[in-house]
Write a protein that holds these residues in place. Sequence first.
Motif, PDB file in Angstrom:
ATOM      1  N   VAL A 156      76.472   8.041  78.571  1.00  0.00           N
ATOM      2  CA  VAL A 156      77.447   9.123  78.750  1.00  0.00           C
ATOM      3  C   VAL A 156      77.558   9.944  77.469  1.00  0.00           C
ATOM      4  CG1 VAL A 156      79.906   9.627  79.050  1.00  0.00           C
ATOM      5  CG2 VAL A 156      78.769   8.010  80.577  1.00  0.00           C
ATOM      6  N   GLN A 157      77.611   9.267  76.317  1.00  0.00           N
ATOM      7  CA  GLN A 157      77.677   9.989  75.040  1.00  0.00           C
ATOM      8  C   GLN A 157      76.447  10.863  74.834  1.00  0.00           C
ATOM      9  OE1 GLN A 157      78.995   7.727  71.496  1.00  0.00           O
ATOM     10  NE2 GLN A 157      79.421   6.035  72.899  1.00  0.00           N
ATOM     11  N   LEU A 158      75.276  10.355  75.190  1.00  0.00           N
ATOM     12  CA  LEU A 158      74.044  11.132  75.051  1.00  0.00           C
ATOM     13  C   LEU A 158      74.041  12.342  75.976  1.00  0.00           C
ATOM     14  CD1 LEU A 158      71.498   8.179  74.852  1.00  0.00           C
ATOM     15  CD2 LEU A 158      71.859   9.883  73.050  1.00  0.00           C
ATOM     16  N   VAL A 159      74.438  12.138  77.222  1.00  0.00           N
ATOM     17  CA  VAL A 159      74.476  13.245  78.182  1.00  0.00           C
ATOM     18  C   VAL A 159      75.457  14.322  77.723  1.00  0.00           C
ATOM     19  CG1 VAL A 159      75.205  13.886  80.521  1.00  0.00           C
ATOM     20  CG2 VAL A 159      73.681  11.931  80.172  1.00  0.00           C
ATOM     21  N   LEU A 160      76.614  13.912  77.230  1.00  0.00           N
ATOM     22  CA  LEU A 160      77.608  14.880  76.744  1.00  0.00           C
ATOM     23  C   LEU A 160      77.069  15.652  75.546  1.00  0.00           C
ATOM     24  CD1 LEU A 160      80.447  16.108  76.795  1.00  0.00           C
ATOM     25  CD2 LEU A 160      81.218  14.172  75.384  1.00  0.00           C
ATOM     26  N   ALA A 161      76.501  14.939  74.590  1.00  0.00           N
ATOM     27  CA  ALA A 161      75.992  15.601  73.383  1.00  0.00           C
ATOM     28  C   ALA A 161      74.835  16.539  73.710  1.00  0.00           C
ATOM     29  CB  ALA A 161      75.549  14.552  72.364  1.00  0.00           C
ATOM     30  N   LEU A 162      73.932  16.123  74.592  1.00  0.00           N
ATOM     31  CA  LEU A 162      72.801  16.967  74.944  1.00  0.00           C
ATOM     32  C   LEU A 162      73.248  18.172  75.764  1.00  0.00           C
ATOM     33  CD1 LEU A 162      69.810  17.535  74.850  1.00  0.00           C
ATOM     34  CD2 LEU A 162      69.483  15.974  76.774  1.00  0.00           C
ATOM     35  N   SER A 163      74.210  17.980  76.667  1.00  0.00           N
ATOM     36  CA  SER A 163      74.728  19.099  77.458  1.00  0.00           C
ATOM     37  C   SER A 163      75.313  20.171  76.557  1.00  0.00           C
ATOM     38  CB  SER A 163      75.807  18.606  78.431  1.00  0.00           C
ATOM     39  OG  SER A 163      75.296  17.682  79.352  1.00  0.00           O
ATOM     40  N   ARG A 164      76.052  19.738  75.539  1.00  0.00           N
ATOM     41  CA  ARG A 164      76.666  20.700  74.624  1.00  0.00           C
ATOM     42  C   ARG A 164      75.627  21.370  73.731  1.00  0.00           C
ATOM     43  NH1 ARG A 164      82.364  17.542  73.033  1.00  0.00           N
ATOM     44  NH2 ARG A 164      83.373  17.981  75.036  1.00  0.00           N
ATOM     45  N   ALA A 165      74.603  20.626  73.362  1.00  0.00           N
ATOM     46  CA  ALA A 165      73.552  21.206  72.523  1.00  0.00           C
ATOM     47  C   ALA A 165      72.702  22.214  73.292  1.00  0.00           C
ATOM     48  CB  ALA A 165      72.662  20.096  71.968  1.00  0.00           C
ATOM     49  N   ALA A 166      72.577  22.018  74.599  1.00  0.00           N
ATOM     50  CA  ALA A 166      71.682  22.850  75.401  1.00  0.00           C
ATOM     51  C   ALA A 166      72.356  24.035  76.064  1.00  0.00           C
ATOM     52  CB  ALA A 166      71.014  21.992  76.480  1.00  0.00           C
ATOM     53  N   GLY A 167      73.659  23.992  76.208  1.00  0.00           N
ATOM     54  CA  GLY A 167      74.334  24.954  77.062  1.00  0.00           C
ATOM     55  C   GLY A 167      74.954  26.160  76.382  1.00  0.00           C
ATOM     56  N   LEU A 168      76.117  26.567  76.905  1.00  0.00           N
ATOM     57  CA  LEU A 168      76.784  27.797  76.492  1.00  0.00           C
ATOM     58  C   LEU A 168      77.050  27.840  74.992  1.00  0.00           C
ATOM     59  CD1 LEU A 168      78.329  30.417  77.316  1.00  0.00           C
ATOM     60  CD2 LEU A 168      80.337  28.965  77.666  1.00  0.00           C
ATOM     61  N   GLY A 169      77.496  26.724  74.433  1.00  0.00           N
ATOM     62  CA  GLY A 169      77.802  26.689  73.011  1.00  0.00           C
ATOM     63  C   GLY A 169      76.643  26.241  72.149  1.00  0.00           C
ATOM     64  N   GLY A 170      75.463  26.113  72.748  1.00  0.00           N
ATOM     65  CA  GLY A 170      74.276  25.661  72.024  1.00  0.00           C
ATOM     66  C   GLY A 170      73.097  26.571  72.263  1.00  0.00           C
ATOM     67  N   MET A 171      72.005  25.977  72.735  1.00  0.00           N
ATOM     68  CA  MET A 171      70.745  26.705  72.831  1.00  0.00           C
ATOM     69  C   MET A 171      70.819  27.931  73.754  1.00  0.00           C
ATOM     70  SD  MET A 171      67.135  25.198  74.193  1.00  0.00           S
ATOM     71  CE  MET A 171      67.852  25.033  75.842  1.00  0.00           C
ATOM     72  N   ALA A 172      71.361  27.755  74.964  1.00  0.00           N
ATOM     73  CA  ALA A 172      71.412  28.883  75.897  1.00  0.00           C
ATOM     74  C   ALA A 172      72.290  30.003  75.362  1.00  0.00           C
ATOM     75  CB  ALA A 172      71.912  28.408  77.264  1.00  0.00           C
ATOM     76  N   GLN A 195      71.114  31.395  65.160  1.00  0.00           N
ATOM     77  CA  GLN A 195      69.991  30.503  64.879  1.00  0.00           C
ATOM     78  C   GLN A 195      70.414  29.048  64.948  1.00  0.00           C
ATOM     79  OE1 GLN A 195      68.254  31.811  61.156  1.00  0.00           O
ATOM     80  NE2 GLN A 195      67.128  33.466  62.145  1.00  0.00           N
ATOM     81  N   ALA A 196      71.627  28.748  64.479  1.00  0.00           N
ATOM     82  CA  ALA A 196      72.136  27.387  64.571  1.00  0.00           C
ATOM     83  C   ALA A 196      72.291  26.954  66.015  1.00  0.00           C
ATOM     84  CB  ALA A 196      73.475  27.281  63.839  1.00  0.00           C
ATOM     85  N   MET A 197      72.605  27.896  66.890  1.00  0.00           N
ATOM     86  CA  MET A 197      72.756  27.583  68.311  1.00  0.00           C
ATOM     87  C   MET A 197      71.409  27.529  69.011  1.00  0.00           C
ATOM     88  SD  MET A 197      76.084  30.008  69.075  1.00  0.00           S
ATOM     89  CE  MET A 197      76.075  29.799  70.866  1.00  0.00           C
ATOM     90  N   LYS A 198      70.607  28.572  68.854  1.00  0.00           N
ATOM     91  CA  LYS A 198      69.356  28.671  69.606  1.00  0.00           C
ATOM     92  C   LYS A 198      68.333  27.619  69.187  1.00  0.00           C
ATOM     93  CE  LYS A 198      65.477  31.699  70.706  1.00  0.00           C
ATOM     94  NZ  LYS A 198      64.812  32.992  70.493  1.00  0.00           N
ATOM     95  N   THR A 199      68.142  27.452  67.889  1.00  0.00           N
ATOM     96  CA  THR A 199      67.120  26.539  67.375  1.00  0.00           C
ATOM     97  C   THR A 199      67.722  25.233  66.873  1.00  0.00           C
ATOM     98  OG1 THR A 199      65.760  28.418  66.707  1.00  0.00           O
ATOM     99  CG2 THR A 199      65.245  26.290  65.703  1.00  0.00           C
ATOM    100  N   GLY A 200      68.839  25.329  66.174  1.00  0.00           N
ATOM    101  CA  GLY A 200      69.374  24.163  65.490  1.00  0.00           C
ATOM    102  C   GLY A 200      70.024  23.131  66.381  1.00  0.00           C
ATOM    103  N   ALA A 201      70.575  23.550  67.514  1.00  0.00           N
ATOM    104  CA  ALA A 201      71.375  22.625  68.316  1.00  0.00           C
ATOM    105  C   ALA A 201      70.565  21.437  68.828  1.00  0.00           C
ATOM    106  CB  ALA A 201      72.017  23.371  69.481  1.00  0.00           C
ATOM    107  N   LEU A 202      69.354  21.674  69.317  1.00  0.00           N
ATOM    108  CA  LEU A 202      68.540  20.565  69.829  1.00  0.00           C
ATOM    109  C   LEU A 202      68.042  19.675  68.707  1.00  0.00           C
ATOM    110  CD1 LEU A 202      66.391  21.971  72.781  1.00  0.00           C
ATOM    111  CD2 LEU A 202      68.681  20.963  72.804  1.00  0.00           C
ATOM    112  N   LEU A 203      67.748  20.246  67.546  1.00  0.00           N
ATOM    113  CA  LEU A 203      67.328  19.437  66.402  1.00  0.00           C
ATOM    114  C   LEU A 203      68.494  18.601  65.892  1.00  0.00           C
ATOM    115  CD1 LEU A 203      65.125  22.147  64.702  1.00  0.00           C
ATOM    116  CD2 LEU A 203      64.294  19.949  65.555  1.00  0.00           C
TER     117      LEU A 203
END
Length: 312
Positions: A156-172, A195-203
């Motif tokens: 659950v923690q991984l799914v939450l963290a990845l969702s936030r990294a990939a979505g509105l407040g992250g990569m997308a 850049q922190a959102m588009k590239t940095g969030a997944l890293l």
Amino acid sequence: MHANEPAMTTIDATAFETLLRQAAHETEALLSALLAEPSLTDEITRPAELLAAMRHGTLNGGKRLRPFLVSQSTALFDGPMAAAARVGAALECLHSYSLVHDDLPAMDDDDLRRGQPTVHKAFTEATAILAGDSLLTYAFDIITAPETVLSDDRKVQLVLALSRAAGLGGMAGGQALDLAAETQAPDEAGIVMLQAMKTGALLRFACEAGAIISGADTADRQRLRRFGEIIGLAFQLADDVLDITADAATMGKATGKDAGRGKATLVGRHGLDWAEQRLDQLVGEAILLLAPYGDQAAILIETARFVANRTR
């Protein structure tokens, strides 16, 4: 060595790149298995054309840096490496989705990715959209599947963290800001944010994921998250340098596009000399941040150097 760099074991750059290639090969093999051709006993219908497009957009080489960071950040805490490999593969599926969609005519409009035709060129635009959609959702399938041996709480923690990294407040969200920047150039703070959102969030997620997988405490998780942010800053800055200095054959994709579109970058604002100095500073920050882990952090520290000094 930086003046304020603590003494610790270092890894030869050649040995590190060999390790990175071996890890990439293992990730490629796992992704190939996860995106396997459907069999007669497969209970799930997998449309052949869509699956082929997903494989084309994913099994096309690359450094596999994000899965490598997941594995190495997990190893830092002696966490379960089999689970880390699957989480890394899930992250790479999500990253591949982002590249498939970024290459679309409505986005960055690229014909070449890692030296091969992009998915919408090799197949159709509609198939590329669906391939990206499928890779995005499959990432969460992989993390939550029974084959990923982790507690439900950590999943659950991984799914939450990845969702936030990939979505509105992250990569997308970062991609949306990047597209908007083509018509209205952001100020320096705006460039750093997108850049922190588009590239940095997944890293950032890749590094934080190891702490989550391993059940590390909050302080360790925050430290790895910050390390991931530094890696993200260095990666994008190096990418902007390469967009100016490298050719398409070396990069496996078109270069010089930022300048051609009038896109604002930190390198464009401050120049190549400044960028080199900033990259050196970021490596120094990464080294000091991981100093408490001693020699166990040697591979992650060399990863920071690799990201800052990469040539493609």
